[in-house]
Every structure is written in structure tokens, then in C-alpha cells.
Design an enzyme around this catalytic site. Sequence first.
Site, short mmCIF file in Angstrom:
data_model
loop_
_atom_site.label_atom_id
_atom_site.label_comp_id
_atom_site.label_asym_id
_atom_site.label_seq_id
_atom_site.Cartn_x
_atom_site.Cartn_y
_atom_site.Cartn_z
N HIS A 216 9.20 4.09 0.41
CA HIS A 216 8.40 3.68 1.58
C HIS A 216 7.58 2.42 1.33
O HIS A 216 7.35 1.63 2.25
CB HIS A 216 7.49 4.82 2.05
CG HIS A 216 6.34 5.12 1.14
ND1 HIS A 216 6.49 5.73 -0.10
CD2 HIS A 216 5.00 4.89 1.27
CE1 HIS A 216 5.30 5.87 -0.66
NE2 HIS A 216 4.38 5.36 0.14
N ASP A 217 7.15 2.20 0.11
CA ASP A 217 6.32 1.02 -0.20
C ASP A 217 7.07 -0.03 -1.01
O ASP A 217 6.44 -0.83 -1.72
CB ASP A 217 5.06 1.44 -0.95
CG ASP A 217 3.93 1.86 -0.02
OD1 ASP A 217 3.97 1.49 1.17
OD2 ASP A 217 3.01 2.56 -0.47
N LYS A 220 5.92 -3.71 -1.22
CA LYS A 220 4.78 -4.15 -2.03
C LYS A 220 5.21 -4.92 -3.26
O LYS A 220 4.37 -5.59 -3.89
CB LYS A 220 3.92 -2.94 -2.43
CG LYS A 220 3.12 -2.36 -1.26
CD LYS A 220 2.22 -1.22 -1.71
CE LYS A 220 1.38 -0.71 -0.56
NZ LYS A 220 0.50 0.41 -0.96
N HIS A 245 3.71 -5.71 4.11
CA HIS A 245 4.64 -5.01 3.22
C HIS A 245 5.67 -4.14 3.96
O HIS A 245 6.79 -4.01 3.46
CB HIS A 245 3.88 -4.22 2.14
CG HIS A 245 3.35 -2.88 2.57
ND1 HIS A 245 2.09 -2.71 3.07
CD2 HIS A 245 3.92 -1.65 2.56
CE1 HIS A 245 1.89 -1.43 3.35
NE2 HIS A 245 3.00 -0.76 3.06
N HIS A 271 6.36 3.24 8.65
CA HIS A 271 5.45 4.32 8.26
C HIS A 271 3.97 3.99 8.51
O HIS A 271 3.12 4.87 8.35
CB HIS A 271 5.67 4.73 6.80
CG HIS A 271 5.24 3.72 5.78
ND1 HIS A 271 5.97 2.59 5.48
CD2 HIS A 271 4.14 3.68 4.96
CE1 HIS A 271 5.35 1.90 4.54
NE2 HIS A 271 4.25 2.54 4.20
N HIS A 272 3.66 2.76 8.94
CA HIS A 272 2.27 2.41 9.29
C HIS A 272 2.07 2.27 10.81
O HIS A 272 1.04 1.76 11.24
CB HIS A 272 1.83 1.13 8.58
CG HIS A 272 1.44 1.35 7.15
ND1 HIS A 272 0.32 2.08 6.78
CD2 HIS A 272 2.03 0.95 5.99
CE1 HIS A 272 0.23 2.10 5.46
NE2 HIS A 272 1.25 1.43 4.96
N ASP A 300 1.52 10.21 3.46
CA ASP A 300 1.03 9.07 2.66
C ASP A 300 -0.48 8.98 2.77
O ASP A 300 -1.18 8.78 1.77
CB ASP A 300 1.71 7.79 3.15
CG ASP A 300 1.44 6.61 2.23
OD1 ASP A 300 1.22 6.82 1.02
OD2 ASP A 300 1.45 5.46 2.72
#
Length: 356
Positions: A216-217, A220, A245, A271-272, A300
Amino acid sequence: MSPDTPITAGPALQWNGYPATAATADKTAAQNVSVLIADDDLAVRRSLRQTIEAWGYTVVEAASGRQALALMAVDPNRVVLSDIDMPEGDGFDLLHEITGRYPQAGVIMVSGMSHEKIIDAAIEGGALGYVQKPFRLPELKSQLAAAVRKLQNPGRTQDLDTVKEYARLFVMTSDLHHIETGSHIRRIQKLSRHLARLAGCSDTHADLIGEAAGLHDIGKLAIPDAILKKPGPLTPEEFEIMKTHPVLGGKILEAAKDPLLKLAHVIALHHHERWDGNGYPHRLQGEACPLEARIVGIVDVYDALTERRVYKEPWPVEKVIEFFHEKRESSFDPRLVDLLLSNFAEFETIRTAEHS
């Protein structure tokens, strides 16, 4: 009546003048395969259902594109028979969403329209077949069997193992690069899997969500270390850079063909987002944000609040619960919040097990 005689909707579709029965079914090919019939005509759905169930398939129904997508989010390992003219997302909208989110599914377009351009558009859009109304059962059965073979491709297990290994390598890379600890990513995977199951996803899809959540990240990796590893709060300018990101992660994964990485792309990109549409990067509101991304988004935040970070101490459990109550209809899907809070002890057990 010959086997090629067109069949219209009625009490049951007919085969050579007799109702289709289990005697005509290829039970072996149909085993463990679900068929989703998406059509706003109830008579068509029911007639198709009776015939296809007699062939040995499990069948679910949707009266709109939106209902069909909701069912796909629960279990995407389906063959979809989709009408073109439907409310809340027509057949081409549904085809686009399914081929983009769920490459492990197969779509057969079903319509009374026979224009060559429409058929070409369906095939070019990723449909595995096109069946014209009124139905001819031999054609429908053969196209359905071909789609099932695609889902039952025996080479997928080895491919999935390879992709899972790629995902694990990212976890190791993140840990070494201090983007996120490996334990955080493993917790997100386990917590996402658990919430997905509580939300009604099949075990197979919940497992896939759990694996994909580990990426998911991934965006970054492209964020400057000075921002990523800053021990204190970010400035507004730095936070705007950090907010890129999800898009960066989406770009890393956008060309993926494997179902796991395709799902990871959706999760990394969305996801944000927030339930009220005030998230980022695309300000998707409500169910416009894919269920898988909503699941990872909430766990998260749950993990971030309950764990120690370089810039904060872990929150007390009471404060975490109060936070999710407050954000239930603004930041997060209220149904997922209710599942988290009503099963909070289970999530705490999963989270703290990673510490031992």
C-alpha cells in the site's frame, strides 16, 4: 426445435424443447465457479439462473452495474454475464471496472444488439465473449465453459507465488530503507485480511487483499528521505509532497497484469480517500472508492494510532475507539468502522501478536 433455435426468457430456458436439467450439466468444469448475472430484467435473470444452475454452476444476480460491482468486491473469482443497457452503470462501465480491478474474472457481454461496432467494442474492452439475445443455449454454454477455463488456469498458482515473493521483497526493502517497519506491513496485511473476511469477502479474496495490502505504501520509495524520516511534524509544504505517494505507488504498479499486483495498484492509489470525498488523490466519495482500498485505509490508520512512531506515542485504546466513532461517516466507511469496533478485541489480538 433444434439446438440452435433462439430462446427467449420464460419459466425456464429450453434445450431441444425440454427444460435444461442437471443431466445436461458439465459438473466437473463448473465446480467451484460462481456466475454473476447482471441484467435489469428480472425474467431474464431468473430464466438464465435456472438454466445455468442446472449446468452445475453457483449463480448470483445483480439488477444494476452498481450491485454487480458490490458482489465482485466480495468475491471476484466469477464469470460475469453482463447486459449492456442497465441502470447505475451500464455493461461497458461494468466491463471497464471489472477488467481494471479484477483480471482474474471473466466477462461475457449479453445484449439484444448485434451491431458489429458494439461487439468489437466489447471484445476490445476485454470481454471474453458476446452472446446475443434471444439466447442460443449451445453458444451460451460454450462461451461460459471457455470463460471457466480461463479462471481455472493451472499456471496461476505458480505465478501467484512469484508475485507474493515480490511483495515480500518490498517489505524487506521498506524495512531496510526505514519507510515502514516490516512488522507494520505484516500487521497491515493480517488486519486487512481479517477485516475483509468480516466484511463478507470470500476467504480467497480476503487472502489476496491481505497480500496486496503489503504494497500500500510502495510509493514512499520515491519520497525524499528528509521528509520520510523526519522525526517531527511535517510542514504544510512537506505534507503536500508526502501526499503524492499514492499517485507514485499507482505509477509503479499501473502496468501490472497479475491479479495480486492489479489489486495492489488499486489499494496503493486509493487508500487515502475518505468516505466524505475529502481524501486524496482523487477525492472519491463513498463506494466510489473500491472496498479493498477502504479496508486497508481504515486498518492503516488503526495501526498508526495504536503503535509508537518517531513523531508520536501510541494512543490509549479509549482514545482510538473515540476517534473512530467521531470519524465514522466522514473519514471512513461506517459499516467497516462498525465491524472494527464490534470486533475490537480481535484486532488488538492480531496487532499485538506481532510484538511477541
